[in-house]
Scaffold this active site. Sequence first.
Site, PDB file in Angstrom:
ATOM      1  N   GLU A 177      38.448  23.871  30.402  1.00 15.94           N
ATOM      2  CA  GLU A 177      38.353  25.007  31.425  1.00 15.94           C
ATOM      3  C   GLU A 177      37.117  25.636  31.397  1.00 15.94           C
ATOM      4  OE1 GLU A 177      41.232  28.291  30.515  1.00 15.94           O
ATOM      5  OE2 GLU A 177      40.637  29.066  32.714  1.00 15.94           O
ATOM      6  N   LYS A 219      40.835  22.217  34.321  1.00 14.98           N
ATOM      7  CA  LYS A 219      41.236  23.520  34.642  1.00 14.98           C
ATOM      8  C   LYS A 219      40.063  23.969  35.137  1.00 14.98           C
ATOM      9  CE  LYS A 219      43.695  27.529  33.509  1.00 14.98           C
ATOM     10  NZ  LYS A 219      44.933  28.125  32.878  1.00 14.98           N
ATOM     11  N   ARG A 292      47.753  35.130  35.766  1.00 19.12           N
ATOM     12  CA  ARG A 292      48.159  36.318  36.410  1.00 19.12           C
ATOM     13  C   ARG A 292      49.006  36.155  37.934  1.00 19.12           C
ATOM     14  NH1 ARG A 292      42.098  38.563  35.766  1.00 19.12           N
ATOM     15  NH2 ARG A 292      41.927  36.406  35.441  1.00 19.12           N
TER      16      ARG A 292
HETATM   17  P1  13P Z   1      44.543  33.406  35.447  1.00 23.84           P
HETATM   18  O1  13P Z   1      44.930  32.409  36.362  1.00 23.84           O
HETATM   19  O2  13P Z   1      44.988  34.688  35.191  1.00 23.84           O
HETATM   20  O3  13P Z   1      42.985  33.164  35.627  1.00 23.84           O
HETATM   21  O4  13P Z   1      44.538  32.831  33.958  1.00 23.84           O
HETATM   22  C1  13P Z   1      44.512  31.308  33.778  1.00 23.84           C
HETATM   23  C2  13P Z   1      44.138  31.112  32.368  1.00 23.84           C
HETATM   24  O5  13P Z   1      44.490  30.648  31.601  1.00 23.84           O
HETATM   25  C3  13P Z   1      42.719  31.697  31.950  1.00 23.84           C
HETATM   26  O6  13P Z   1      42.112  30.916  30.980  1.00 23.84           O
END
Ligand code: 13P
Length: 334
Positions: A177, A219, A292
């Site tokens: 990510e 991601k 979120r």
């Molecule tokens: P959000 O979708 O709130 O950005 O969180 C995803 C996530 O795992 C960030 O590392």
Amino acid sequence: MSIDQLAETALAMVAPGKGIIAIDESNATCAKRFESVGIPNTEENRRAYREMLLTTPNLSQYISGAILFDETLRQKTKDGVPFAEVMRKNGIIPGIKVDKGPQPLAGFPGEVCTEGLDGLRERLKEYASLGARFAKWRAVITIGEDSPSGTCIEANSHALARYAALCQEAGIVPMVEPEIIMDGDHDIDTCMEVTEVVLRSLFGALYDQNVMLEGTILKASMVISGKSCPEQASVEEVAEMTVRCLKSAVPAILPGIVFLSGGQSDEDATAHLNAMNQMGPHPWPLSFSYGRAMQAAALKIWSKDLVGNVAAAQQTVFARAKDNGLAAQGKWKK
Ligand code: 13P
């Protein structure tokens, strides 16, 4: 673990119409989320909250996996069943956040590099024994006047690739990510440029470290206008530019791409994903791994009555999962 088994897990994570719920907030991040709705950040409240989320009836209809925090992987339901077991029984793949968070990058004021490689081989072995089948490592890239620097991008890509190689050695699918943060007044073109450079660097590093892309999930953050940019791109622009950027930088052999929500509203996160999938077919499934945008509405409801509102909060979790699951197929309607 063979590459076939890793690939099978990766494909299951992005099965048609399914995505991932990210509930891997560190205790510090959980404190912020709980504080916003007036809940004390105790271990028991965190446990009860995660139990509410993970035991949502029929969740696996739209959710393939959940990313947990270390504490959560060790916790149990109030009836004493480990969460990983509950998930397995319900058809939800257990995942685990393994990075130790971003730290200031020495020599580059304002930039960060994610840490957590020391001792990771041993931690991954333990996580695998506790039932984790995929992991997550998040790099944080900020767009500013002089950032991101090439050094910041390379340092984060190198760490992501080292993490990914260690995961595969342990039989765990790495979710990589690189999050380009939405904060700032940059326009969508700048976000596109930075995202493309970051993804090219990441896939170069994964190649250098012999990471098998067939057993890896990306991601990604969407290509989007900075939060305080006066000109906000439309849903169609975000979808079109995100897909174009991914097509130019992400090898087609990757089994799937899931998006983070990054502070977008629930509806925007769903609408963007839906628009992208309506433009398909694409080389890879495009789905979600929202934190979120999956939880915010449910947390609000649950916070009003931690015992009495479990069912109502779970209905909201299911509704968000359904909307995003439909969006992962381009079938969502406002
Ligand atoms: P959000 O979708 O709130 O950005 O969180 C995803 C996530 O795992 C960030 O590392």
